[in-house]
Design a protein around this motif. Structure first.
Motif, mmCIF file in Angstrom:
data_model
loop_
_atom_site.group_PDB
_atom_site.id
_atom_site.type_symbol
_atom_site.label_atom_id
_atom_site.label_comp_id
_atom_site.label_asym_id
_atom_site.label_seq_id
_atom_site.Cartn_x
_atom_site.Cartn_y
_atom_site.Cartn_z
ATOM 1 N N ARG A 46 0.830 -1.212 0.000
ATOM 2 C CA ARG A 46 0.000 0.000 0.000
ATOM 3 C C ARG A 46 0.864 1.261 0.000
ATOM 4 O O ARG A 46 0.621 2.198 -0.767
ATOM 5 N N LEU A 47 1.882 1.286 0.863
ATOM 6 C CA LEU A 47 2.751 2.461 0.911
ATOM 7 C C LEU A 47 3.521 2.641 -0.392
ATOM 8 O O LEU A 47 3.740 3.778 -0.855
ATOM 9 N N LEU A 48 3.928 1.537 -1.016
ATOM 10 C CA LEU A 48 4.648 1.638 -2.281
ATOM 11 C C LEU A 48 3.759 2.277 -3.341
ATOM 12 O O LEU A 48 4.206 3.142 -4.114
ATOM 13 N N ARG A 49 2.479 1.875 -3.376
ATOM 14 C CA ARG A 49 1.545 2.475 -4.331
ATOM 15 C C ARG A 49 1.309 3.940 -4.016
ATOM 16 O O ARG A 49 1.324 4.803 -4.907
ATOM 17 N N GLU A 50 1.096 4.270 -2.724
ATOM 18 C CA GLU A 50 0.836 5.657 -2.328
ATOM 19 C C GLU A 50 2.021 6.563 -2.668
ATOM 20 O O GLU A 50 1.845 7.669 -3.187
ATOM 21 N N ALA A 54 1.707 9.530 -5.380
ATOM 22 C CA ALA A 54 1.847 10.917 -4.917
ATOM 23 C C ALA A 54 2.965 11.623 -5.676
ATOM 24 O O ALA A 54 2.813 12.771 -6.111
ATOM 25 N N PHE A 55 4.087 10.930 -5.848
ATOM 26 C CA PHE A 55 5.205 11.550 -6.551
ATOM 27 C C PHE A 55 4.851 11.803 -8.018
ATOM 28 O O PHE A 55 5.094 12.892 -8.552
ATOM 29 N N LYS A 56 4.243 10.818 -8.682
ATOM 30 C CA LYS A 56 3.890 10.980 -10.096
ATOM 31 C C LYS A 56 2.863 12.090 -10.280
ATOM 32 O O LYS A 56 2.990 12.918 -11.199
ATOM 33 N N THR A 57 1.855 12.143 -9.390
ATOM 34 C CA THR A 57 0.857 13.213 -9.470
ATOM 35 C C THR A 57 1.506 14.571 -9.319
ATOM 36 O O THR A 57 1.178 15.528 -10.016
ATOM 37 N N GLY A 58 2.454 14.663 -8.395
ATOM 38 C CA GLY A 58 3.149 15.928 -8.166
ATOM 39 C C GLY A 58 3.956 16.360 -9.378
ATOM 40 O O GLY A 58 3.941 17.531 -9.761
ATOM 41 N N ILE A 59 4.662 15.436 -10.004
ATOM 42 C CA ILE A 59 5.454 15.773 -11.188
ATOM 43 C C ILE A 59 4.534 16.225 -12.325
ATOM 44 O O ILE A 59 4.802 17.232 -13.003
ATOM 45 N N MET A 60 3.435 15.508 -12.531
ATOM 46 C CA MET A 60 2.525 15.865 -13.616
ATOM 47 C C MET A 60 1.869 17.219 -13.349
ATOM 48 O O MET A 60 1.683 18.025 -14.268
ATOM 49 N N ALA A 61 1.490 17.479 -12.091
ATOM 50 C CA ALA A 61 0.861 18.760 -11.761
ATOM 51 C C ALA A 61 1.813 19.924 -11.990
ATOM 52 O O ALA A 61 1.378 21.064 -12.203
ATOM 53 N N ILE A 148 5.182 4.439 9.310
ATOM 54 C CA ILE A 148 4.547 5.340 8.351
ATOM 55 C C ILE A 148 3.100 4.924 8.144
ATOM 56 O O ILE A 148 2.809 3.762 7.827
ATOM 57 N N ALA A 149 2.191 5.883 8.295
ATOM 58 C CA ALA A 149 0.776 5.619 8.039
ATOM 59 C C ALA A 149 0.392 5.952 6.612
ATOM 60 O O ALA A 149 -0.473 5.291 6.024
ATOM 61 N N SER A 150 1.038 6.996 6.026
ATOM 62 C CA SER A 150 0.641 7.397 4.682
ATOM 63 C C SER A 150 1.686 8.297 4.040
ATOM 64 O O SER A 150 2.470 8.957 4.730
ATOM 65 N N PHE A 151 1.680 8.302 2.703
ATOM 66 C CA PHE A 151 2.371 9.284 1.870
ATOM 67 C C PHE A 151 1.311 10.093 1.141
ATOM 68 O O PHE A 151 0.360 9.514 0.582
ATOM 69 N N GLN A 152 1.463 11.418 1.136
ATOM 70 C CA GLN A 152 0.535 12.266 0.410
ATOM 71 C C GLN A 152 1.302 13.403 -0.246
ATOM 72 O O GLN A 152 2.394 13.774 0.205
ATOM 73 N N LEU A 153 0.704 13.948 -1.297
ATOM 74 C CA LEU A 153 1.258 15.159 -1.882
ATOM 75 C C LEU A 153 1.093 16.298 -0.888
ATOM 76 O O LEU A 153 0.022 16.465 -0.304
#
Length: 808
Positions: A46-50, A54-61, A148-153
């Motif tokens: 789950r953390l690997l996906r998050e 998050a990183f890919k969304t940030g780069i695209m944004a 770690i509970a979560s990774f977020q942008l």
């Protein structure tokens, strides 16, 4: 020991007593963390996906190009589980960097900047957690990944690190402190350009710290929310705004008293130390101030502000810095010898002008620069009785307090400085609830500065002389904390004891109905000082921590006049060393932690700070050591074997004696909000002292302190060292440490060896020092006894070859 002595014996400055030994800490205290129990596969995947999403969304944004520097992410722990943030911070130049750390509802929340080239470093930690085991059969990186509970942008509001204030509304205009994620000129230029593009107004100056640069920005959260701006930031904090804060005698009669005092003045020498008053300016046309403050000693941050006092506060502080409480000088018929002069730098503008709030660190630095360019060799004590109106920080550093620490340590130019700054006043609404207001009111920014002497207020003024105030009662008892003062009792653990000292700051009274006077001050409970003469009046009264600070600055300058070769940290040490708690203070605070947090080390005495006596010997050492290992150069501890009056102490036998030790040094600050622990600590280094115990020989003492001094047969130290007033936990905060040991003269006779040794700091932990570096420290050691037929001083002075010249 009596407060005043009929003789004045100069302190003994000791050289050549120190020996260096290799130092390796004996403390091995692992930091215990509770690691949550996880389903390894489910949690790791789950953390690997998050993380990847998050990183890919940030780069695209941000446009998706290869030129995007990276993405700011929020990493959150489970509530009640601490995040090992050191494992998220890479030492590689292109690796992830922890920007800021805060606690939210029991969870650790870290902002981490992940460069495009460093994405795989965290990804590899996650993959290893899923696939690899440690030799003990545990998942690799379990302490980090399981917590770690979560990774977020990251979002802008997650960069807000002021726990006292809520994040501003999106469209609310305000002044911000923008803490950039590194101190490079390239990032600063990019940030300023982005701010212009989004209609934000930036300040003209910036402050530079290790890994951070601070800039003032005016605008809204909406304007700051651009991804491009967000990726330049490490933290956002609110900009601080400072406040722009015989009396009944007819003016003619005041003039007569002033002229009579002037006829008795002995002016200071041309090269005398000065108190540099950083305030609202000073009216140096005052007849009592003009001899101490020539026009050449008057400055302002901006010349168009003028040099004169627009408020009155600066002139009041100058009077106290030059004369102390004027009543003493006016009522005396003796000659009044003035040993110190004055300087003035106007750092507060006249209304309606205002300073850019964040720039007060830069303004304070500019003030030092102006006076030092004008008189580079002059000894000066900087006296600052101004503070922010909204900056009660619980001990956490600010850009202003950190800049004062940098200036004091001489980080940029190698020139150390002595600052006396006020603790800031309690909320007047709390005066009637004494002493709760003083005990729970936190000091104001920048009073939390480690390297400054922070001054609070106590009072001995408990008699109301005004006939019109019959029935009114003073709030504070004689010798106790002033209702106006503040304390660090509610500081977060680990931050310095503030104030360091307390001086007379006047009292406050209540009417028979429990009402405060209109301005919370009464002349007979205040201090007499110089007025700015706006209505032709020469005298006025003042009080609170501002007045206490001006008096402390005067004491420091007087000490420097007596010992002009001493370092700033030594003058600071002598003042703290001279301080004592009053009986009222001891009675108020049986809890010694609260005592040192409320009163600091107590009330200083200029006589004790300046002179030894036959029954009160003071030794002063200025030395240096290497606080951490660099390459093949090990860390050092310094052992000092003092010339001790052994025969006299042995003759006293079981008589009570006191050994007082004060260690003073300056740290280099790192104010980035990254948890302030491990390699993210605020201080560059720390120092501690220890005294050889009566049952130890020299080799056992060295082995107790340093692993490098232990041989294969070492079995550990035995026994403890009772008798210290505070002990290590209470005294070892900040960068000045003072304590007193009570015991028998016979025991003290064998305790003439004292060690100074290092503890960690950000410079050592971050491995940023490329060559061996030494740091200075000052050590003040006293032996005192109440025995009258004793001479502790002469045997030591004789051994040192110092003539025993007595000044009566």
């Amino acid at each position: 020991m009596a407060e005043e002595k009929p003789e004045k014996l100069r302190h003994l400055l000791v050289q050549g007593t120190g020996t260096s030994y290799n130092y390796v800490s004996t403390l091995s205290v692992p930091h215990s963390r509770t690691t949550p129990t996880r389903d390894r596969a489910a949690h790791g995947q789950r953390l690997l996906r998050e993380y990847g999403a998050a990183f890919k969304t940030g780069i695209m944004a941000r446009g998706g190009g290869a030129d995007i520097p990276g993405v700011s992410l929020t990493v959150r722990s489970e509530p009640g589980s601490e995040l090992p943030i050191e494992s998220l911070d890479s030492r590689r130049p292109d690796g992830p960097r922890v920007l800021a750390v805060r606690e939210v509802e029991g969870a650790t929340v870290a902002q981490v900047f992940v460069p495009q080239g460093g994405f795989q470093l965290i990804e590899e930690k996650l993959q290893d957690y899923l696939r690899k085991d440690t030799p003990k059969g545990k998942p690799a990186n379990e302490a980090l990944i399981a917590s770690i509970a979560s990774f977020q942008l990251a979002a802008l509001e997650e960069l807000w690190t002021d726990p006292e204030l809520p994040f501003p509304a999106p469209s609310q205009p305000m002044a911000w402190e923008a803490w950039l994620r590194d101190s490079s000129e390239e990032l600063l230029s990019s940030f300023l350009s982005l701010c212009r593009q989004h209609g934000l107004v930036t300040g003209q100056r910036s402050l530079e710290f290790p890994d951070r640069r601070v800039v003032l920005v005016s605008g809204t959260a909406n304007q700051l929310s651009s991804f491009a701006i967000l990726d330049t930031l490490a933290e956002l904090r609110p900009a601080r705004t400072p406040p722009t804060e015989f009396v009944e005698m007819p003016s003619r009669e005041q003039g007569e008293w002033s002229r009579e005092l002037m006829s008795r003045l002995v002016l200071p020498a041309a090269d005398a130390p000065v108190v540099c008053v950083l305030d609202t300016g000073v009216s140096n046309n005052h007849p009592l101030l003009a001899p101490l403050l020539p026009a050449a000693n008057m400055f302002a941050y901006q010349r168009n502000w003028g040099l004169a006092d627009h408020d009155g506060h600066g002139t009041e502080m100058a009077g106290l810095a030059g004369y102390g409480d004027l009543i003493d000088a006016l009522e005396s018929k003796m000659r009044v010898a003035l040993e110190v002069g004055l300087e003035s730098v106007k750092i507060l503008p006249p209304p309606p002008a205002t300073n850019a709030p964040e720039l007060y660190g830069a303004i304070t630095a500019d003030a030092a620069g102006q006076v030092e360019v004008a008189a580079p060799k002059r000894l000066r004590v900087f006296s600052m009785s101004v503070s922010t109106s909204n900056g009660r920080s619980a001990g956490r550093p600010s850009s202003w307090s950190a800049e004062i620490d940098r200036l004091a340590a001489g980080v940029d130019d190698g020139r150390q400085r002595l600052y006396c700054i006020c603790a800031g006043n309690a909320d007047p609404n709390w005066y009637p609830h004494y002493p709760e207001g003083a005990m729970t009111g936190k000091p104001l920014d920048p009073a939390q500065a480690w390297n400054a002497l922070t001054i609070g207020a106590y009072t001995e003024r408990d008699i109301i002389a005004e006939p019109s105030l019959s029935g009114w009662l003073p709030i504070a008892p004689h010798g106790d904390i002033s209702p106006t003062s503040t304390s660090s009792i509610t500081f977060e653990r680990g931050w310095p004891n503030k104030p360091d000292l307390v001086l007379e700051g006047g009292n406050v009274a209540l009417s028979p109905g429990g009402i405060l006077p209109p301005d919370a001050s009464i002349p007979s409970l205040s201090l007499l000082t110089t007025d700015r003469m706006i209505r032709g009046r020469l005298f006025t009264y003042t009080n609170a921590t501002s007045a206490a600070t001006a008096q402390a600055s005067r004491m420091a300058a007087h000490l420097w006049a007596e010992y002009p070769t001493l370092r700033p940290e030594t003058i600071r040490a002598l003042l703290v060393h001279s301080a004592r708690w009053t009986p009222a203070m001891v009675s108020r605070t049986p809890n010694k932690n609260n005592r040192v947090r409320l009163y600091g080390y107590g009330v200083p005495s200029l006589a004790r700070a300046r002179w030894s006596a036959r029954d009160a010997l003071t030794l002063v050492v200025e030395d240096e050591l290497r606080p951490f290992k660099v390459g093949k150069s090990p860390a050092q501890m310094r052992l000092h074997k003092f010339p001790w009056p052994v025969e006299e102490l042995q003759r006293l036998g079981a008589a009570d004696v006191r050994l007082r030790v004060t260690l003073s040094y300056f740290i280099e600050p790192n104010p980035a909000q990254r948890g302030w622990m491990g390699r993210f600590r605020y201080q560059s280094h720390g120092l501690r002292f220890s005294v050889r115990r009566p049952t130890e020989n020299d080799s056992a003492f060295r082995a107790r302190l340093s692993k490098a001094m232990q041989d294969d047969g070492y079995t550990g130290s035995t026994g403890t060292d009772p008798g210290w007033e505070l002990g290590g936990n209470r005294r070892n905060r900040g960068s000045i440490h003072s304590d007193v040991w009570h015991g028998s003269a016979a025991d003290l006779a064998s305790r003439q060896v004292l060690a100074v040794f290092p503890v960690g700091g950000w410079k050592a932990d971050a491995r940023r020092v490329e060559k061996p570096t030494s740091v200075q420290f000052s050590l003040v050691v006293s032996i005192e006894t109440d025995e009258t037929e004793v001479d502790l001083y002469t045997p030591v002075a004789t051994e040192l070859g110092v003539p025993v010249a007595v000044e009566s």
